[in-house]
Design a protein around this motif. Structure first.
Motif, mmCIF file in Angstrom:
data_model
loop_
_atom_site.group_PDB
_atom_site.id
_atom_site.type_symbol
_atom_site.label_atom_id
_atom_site.label_comp_id
_atom_site.label_asym_id
_atom_site.label_seq_id
_atom_site.Cartn_x
_atom_site.Cartn_y
_atom_site.Cartn_z
ATOM 1 N N THR A 13 4.954 86.090 38.090
ATOM 2 C CA THR A 13 3.630 86.734 38.147
ATOM 3 C C THR A 13 3.440 87.508 39.437
ATOM 4 O O THR A 13 2.820 88.568 39.452
ATOM 5 C CB THR A 13 2.528 85.662 38.021
ATOM 6 N N ASP A 54 10.363 87.005 33.951
ATOM 7 C CA ASP A 54 9.398 85.914 33.894
ATOM 8 C C ASP A 54 10.233 84.632 34.010
ATOM 9 O O ASP A 54 11.299 84.522 33.397
ATOM 10 C CB ASP A 54 8.673 85.966 32.539
ATOM 11 N N SER A 55 9.757 83.673 34.774
ATOM 12 C CA SER A 55 10.622 82.504 35.009
ATOM 13 C C SER A 55 10.807 81.656 33.755
ATOM 14 O O SER A 55 11.631 80.748 33.730
ATOM 15 C CB SER A 55 10.104 81.661 36.174
ATOM 16 N N THR A 86 6.133 80.799 38.589
ATOM 17 C CA THR A 86 5.748 79.402 38.834
ATOM 18 C C THR A 86 6.151 78.455 37.700
ATOM 19 O O THR A 86 6.288 77.254 37.920
ATOM 20 C CB THR A 86 4.218 79.285 39.023
ATOM 21 N N ASP A 87 6.342 79.000 36.493
ATOM 22 C CA ASP A 87 6.522 78.111 35.339
ATOM 23 C C ASP A 87 7.762 77.219 35.445
ATOM 24 O O ASP A 87 7.733 76.057 35.044
ATOM 25 C CB ASP A 87 6.576 78.929 34.037
ATOM 26 N N ALA A 112 3.252 83.095 42.803
ATOM 27 C CA ALA A 112 1.795 83.234 42.808
ATOM 28 C C ALA A 112 1.247 83.063 41.399
ATOM 29 O O ALA A 112 1.982 83.157 40.414
ATOM 30 C CB ALA A 112 1.416 84.613 43.346
HETATM 31 N N1 LIG Z 1 2.519 82.271 37.647
HETATM 32 C C1 LIG Z 1 3.691 82.625 37.120
HETATM 33 O O1 LIG Z 1 4.557 83.066 37.856
HETATM 34 C C2 LIG Z 1 3.886 82.428 35.638
HETATM 35 C C3 LIG Z 1 4.927 83.306 35.014
HETATM 36 N N2 LIG Z 1 4.882 83.169 33.571
HETATM 37 C C4 LIG Z 1 6.340 82.953 35.476
HETATM 38 O O2 LIG Z 1 6.671 81.804 35.568
HETATM 39 O O3 LIG Z 1 7.128 83.844 35.674
#
Ligand SMILES: NC(=O)C[C@H](N)C(=O)O
Length: 335
Positions: A13, A54-55, A86-87, A112
């Protein structure tokens, strides 16, 4: 002298912008750096792009690329900041904790909940904190810096899907807190004396089986046939329902060397299979390993790592599994 810090951008994100089908990582590493000009006041920042995903799509092959990027740049820089979604950040932090051990140079993972190009975002603070931590003399090893908290790489869990306060440290204190560029350490740094070690092989042929009340044992044989290790996420301190246990005993006879690990679905305080009848007997007879106070993310990453190298005997694996790495385990299993 100012430290040289390398930003390794992977997506998430933090780097996302609106696309036709929803948020997607589009912002590049150098542009991310341009949003935090203040870092140049206390370090020499540089940036490379490893991937822009995207993670959700993070895989062990990406971890391998991260290790390679850090290894290739290890002599040139004093610390590393990985920008990551973050995921699956807790998995990556755990994986890097096993793949890069005893690093005197800090490896900080951050991200983030809001994109860095938005007016209201946690991205800039998280990045600034991460650079500040990576440039500090007393930092080392692998950790997540997020929401003002510094969390050991093996102890992080994403506990909120939308708030800035997305991560917690499970059953272990924060290593430090960061506020307005000041680091308050809760766990004193004991400098590593040995050389850093890099491991690039991970075995991802493992399966996580989550138990639910009334689970049908159909398919268990297939899992034993197909996977090198099975992690069973059970209830409470860990046990196997009677309907499933009989099948396990039979499969253990056919596959005595299969690695089976008990973990728990409960967020805190870990497993102890010896407490209840539903766990005690099967642990001994089927030679289960168990997570104790390790997080599920750490158990998964540690299993991939320990099965990633040369073929080891089950008793050797048991010793490696219970070896304490980057604060992953406090409990003493007396192997
Ligand atoms: N806040 C994030 O980074 C979520 C995003 N879907 C990820 O993990 O790439």
């Amino acid at each position: 002298m100012k430290k040289n810090i390398l930003l390794i951008a992977t997506g998430g994100t933090i780097a996302s912008q609106k696309s036709e089908h929803g948020l997607a990582p589009l912002i590049q590493a150098k542009e991310i750096l341009s949003y935090i000009p203040d870092v140049s006041g206390f370090c020499n920042p540089d940036a490379i792009q490893l991937c822009n995903i995207d993670s959700t799509n993070m895989e062990p092959c990406h971890w391998k690329n991260m290790v390679k990027a850090i290894r290739d740049n290890y002599d040139k820089y004093d610390g590393f900041v990985l920008a990551h979604g973050t995921d699956t950040m807790a998995y990556t932090a755990a994986a890097l904790s096993y793949m890069i051990q005893k690093s005197r140079k800090p490896i900080v993972i951050t991200g983030a909940q809001k994109s860095i190009d938005l007016e209201i975002t946690d991205a800039k603070t998280n990045l600034l904190d991460s650079f500040c931590y990576a440039a500090d003399e007393n930092s080392q090893g692998v950790q997540i810096v997020f929401g003002g908290k510094v969390i050991a790489g093996t102890r992080a869990k994403k506990i909120r899907s939308k708030s800035y306060n997305a991560f917690d440290s499970i059953d272990f204190p924060f290593l430090a807190m960061i506020q307005d560029g000041r680091i308050m350490r809760y766990i004193p740094t004991v400098p590593f004396e040995e050389e850093v070690t890099f491991y690039e092989e991970m075995n991802d042929n493992i399966f996580l089986l989550k138990l639910i009340p009334g689970i049908s044992p159909k398919g268990l044989r297939f899992l034993f046939e197909q996977y090198d290790a099975i992690i069973v996420e059970s209830f409470g301190v860990g046990g196997i329902p009677a309907s499933v246990a009989d099948i396990f005993y039979g499969l253990h006879e056919t596959y005595p060397d299969k690695i089976i690990i008990m973990a728990t679905q409960v967020a805190h305080e870990g497993s102890d299979m010896t407490v209840y009848e539903v766990g005690n007997k099967i642990k001994k007879e089927c030679k289960f390993l168990e997570s104790y106070d390790m997080t599920l993310e750490a158990v998964i990453a540690k299993t991939m790592w320990m099965l990633g190298g040369k073929m080891l005997k089950k008793w050797e694996l048991e010793q490696i599994f219970y070896k304490k790495i980057n604060y992953d385990l406090i409990f003493d299993p007396h192997v």
